[in-house]
Design a protein around this motif. Sequence first.
Motif, PDB file in Angstrom:
ATOM      1  N   ALA A   1     -99.311  15.180  45.506  1.00 36.55           N
ATOM      2  CA  ALA A   1     -99.417  15.187  44.046  1.00 36.55           C
ATOM      3  C   ALA A   1     -99.126  16.601  43.567  1.00 36.55           C
ATOM      4  O   ALA A   1     -99.519  17.570  44.209  1.00 36.55           O
ATOM      5  CB  ALA A   1    -100.815  14.764  43.624  1.00 36.55           C
ATOM      6  N   GLY A   2     -98.430  16.721  42.454  1.00 35.28           N
ATOM      7  CA  GLY A   2     -98.160  18.056  41.923  1.00 35.28           C
ATOM      8  C   GLY A   2     -97.038  18.047  40.912  1.00 35.28           C
ATOM      9  O   GLY A   2     -96.530  17.001  40.508  1.00 35.28           O
ATOM     10  N   THR A   3     -96.672  19.251  40.502  1.00 35.65           N
ATOM     11  CA  THR A   3     -95.602  19.458  39.528  1.00 35.65           C
ATOM     12  C   THR A   3     -94.398  20.010  40.274  1.00 35.65           C
ATOM     13  O   THR A   3     -94.455  21.120  40.804  1.00 35.65           O
ATOM     14  CB  THR A   3     -96.052  20.462  38.450  1.00 35.65           C
ATOM     15  N   PHE A   4     -93.347  19.221  40.336  1.00 35.48           N
ATOM     16  CA  PHE A   4     -92.147  19.629  41.063  1.00 35.48           C
ATOM     17  C   PHE A   4     -90.966  19.621  40.108  1.00 35.48           C
ATOM     18  O   PHE A   4     -91.096  19.207  38.968  1.00 35.48           O
ATOM     19  CB  PHE A   4     -91.906  18.683  42.243  1.00 35.48           C
ATOM     20  N   TRP A   5     -89.832  20.104  40.583  1.00 36.02           N
ATOM     21  CA  TRP A   5     -88.661  20.024  39.717  1.00 36.02           C
ATOM     22  C   TRP A   5     -87.414  19.848  40.545  1.00 36.02           C
ATOM     23  O   TRP A   5     -87.443  20.011  41.766  1.00 36.02           O
ATOM     24  CB  TRP A   5     -88.603  21.205  38.759  1.00 36.02           C
ATOM     25  N   TYR A   6     -86.355  19.419  39.887  1.00 37.63           N
ATOM     26  CA  TYR A   6     -85.103  19.205  40.598  1.00 37.63           C
ATOM     27  C   TYR A   6     -83.998  20.008  39.936  1.00 37.63           C
ATOM     28  O   TYR A   6     -84.020  20.244  38.732  1.00 37.63           O
ATOM     29  CB  TYR A   6     -84.753  17.713  40.677  1.00 37.63           C
ATOM     30  N   HIS A   7     -83.064  20.446  40.756  1.00 41.12           N
ATOM     31  CA  HIS A   7     -81.935  21.241  40.256  1.00 41.12           C
ATOM     32  C   HIS A   7     -80.839  21.231  41.315  1.00 41.12           C
ATOM     33  O   HIS A   7     -81.104  20.907  42.475  1.00 41.12           O
ATOM     34  CB  HIS A   7     -82.395  22.665  39.904  1.00 41.12           C
ATOM     35  N   PRO A   8     -79.612  21.581  40.960  1.00 40.43           N
ATOM     36  CA  PRO A   8     -78.538  21.611  41.963  1.00 40.43           C
ATOM     37  C   PRO A   8     -78.735  22.758  42.948  1.00 40.43           C
ATOM     38  O   PRO A   8     -79.453  23.715  42.662  1.00 40.43           O
ATOM     39  CB  PRO A   8     -77.266  21.847  41.141  1.00 40.43           C
TER      40      PRO A   8
ATOM     41  N   TYR B   1     -81.557  21.007  35.171  1.00 38.72           N
ATOM     42  CA  TYR B   1     -82.899  21.003  35.766  1.00 38.72           C
ATOM     43  C   TYR B   1     -83.760  19.961  35.075  1.00 38.72           C
ATOM     44  O   TYR B   1     -83.527  19.621  33.924  1.00 38.72           O
ATOM     45  CB  TYR B   1     -83.551  22.390  35.679  1.00 38.72           C
ATOM     46  N   GLY B   2     -84.738  19.455  35.817  1.00 36.78           N
ATOM     47  CA  GLY B   2     -85.676  18.489  35.250  1.00 36.78           C
ATOM     48  C   GLY B   2     -86.954  18.502  36.069  1.00 36.78           C
ATOM     49  O   GLY B   2     -87.011  19.101  37.143  1.00 36.78           O
TER      50      GLY B   2
END
Length: 467
Positions: A140-147, A160-161
């Motif tokens: 569980a947590g706050t993650f993010w995605y990006h190239p 990013y998101g």
Amino acid sequence: MRRGFLITAIVAFASASCGSSKVASTPDPWADVLRMTTIPDTNSDPRVVEVSLEAKNAEWEIAPGQSVHAMTFNGSVPGPVIEAHVGDTLIVHFVNHLDEPTTIHWHGVRVPANMDGSPSAQMPVPPGGTFDYQFPLLDAGTFWYHPHVNESVQMEHGMYGALIVRGDNEPRSDFEGVVMLDDLTLGMDGQIAPPDGVLEDHTGREGPISLLNGRTNLVIPIRAGERQRWRIVNAGSARFYRFAIANQKLTVLGTDGGPVSTPYDTDELFMVPGDRMDVLITASGAPGSRAVIQNLPYLRGHGGGITEAMDLAAIEYNGDEALPKSEPPKPGTEIAHIATDGITPRIITFDEQIDMTTGETTFLIDGQSYPNVPSFDAHVGVTEVWNLVNNSGMDHPFHLHGFFFQVVSRNGMPESSPTWEDTIDLHGHDTLRIAFTPDNRPGMWMYHCHILEHVAHGMMADFHVMP
Ligand code: C2O
Ligand code: CU
């Protein structure tokens, strides 16, 4: 399939800010800024979240009537929020409609090595190409995605998101939102400026335009007395934040790797590029008043950073002063120190080398720049201790892929209360000792500085986790 929570919260937030007859002043037309697009889950299995992400060029409205050409996920900046529950499987059908290759990296997520989206993990997806990412969400947590291709251009252009993974015992709040911090440099033509040469390459791009969820000068309404949970992500190329809201306490719930042992109050959050902070804000201002969200001064060496506070946005306290409906957070599970006694640390050095003729800086790890940095072997289940030695006079935000680490000591001073991190500031001339134990996800993994211009100029490396 558990999208209900944020959506309910969003609706509550929208009605709290617009629907109430007690609203003290005209709501900002962008009052729904924390109401980010949540991506539809197309899978009926409650333990599977299945979504589609498309990399594509689009127009990005950074202020009412002001748009720039952007690179996006699904046409918006930030890209859509992906929400899931710990233990779910995430399936992402990715298609690249950019004019250049790209990938998706799941920053902070303990994915299998071949799903990591990094240059060590996969071939970039060519224009027109597709790739399916699939992995279980272990934390569980706050993650993010990006190239993880041409980062200093693609991420600066808006790619990013956030990926939010909830656990079984989440703290209660009246509203939960995502706050992605970034900044922008525009050229004379009003468009995002191309890379600006040796000086910017050296220091990293810090744009004069501050963005919160992709927009400038926002006024965010918040009901006085309400307890809101903000999951904050620093998505900037090189911008460091001392994030503060005037006269407003922040309660830290979690960091990169999930909950802290005990939630604590603070006036500011120090966040380097790539960092996340999970906080509660118990709105303490008088109804009708405003509080500025600021980035406080910090100098990170070699001309980077700011000497005066920058305004990022503002919050406006609306409505009646009401006591928070939700309970204050409870202490969580104590995070134990990783045992590091008797383990000889690996020494990993961070350096820079300036070419006196061209002025170009090459950024080095162990004396080489990517992809020439020698890799080494680690082993599943065997604790790694790394001494990160910064030989340069500027801070480098160190990021480790795939595993959460603890800071053991800073310049020899033991760290008293450990947290789980994947991104940490390596201050100029400091030595940071970190430790982690690779769990059973063998493969090639990366570590690098998260200043994107430094990635572009070599400060990146990989290592092999052997089964
Ligand atoms: Cu946020 Cu290697 O990345
Ligand atoms: Cu760096």
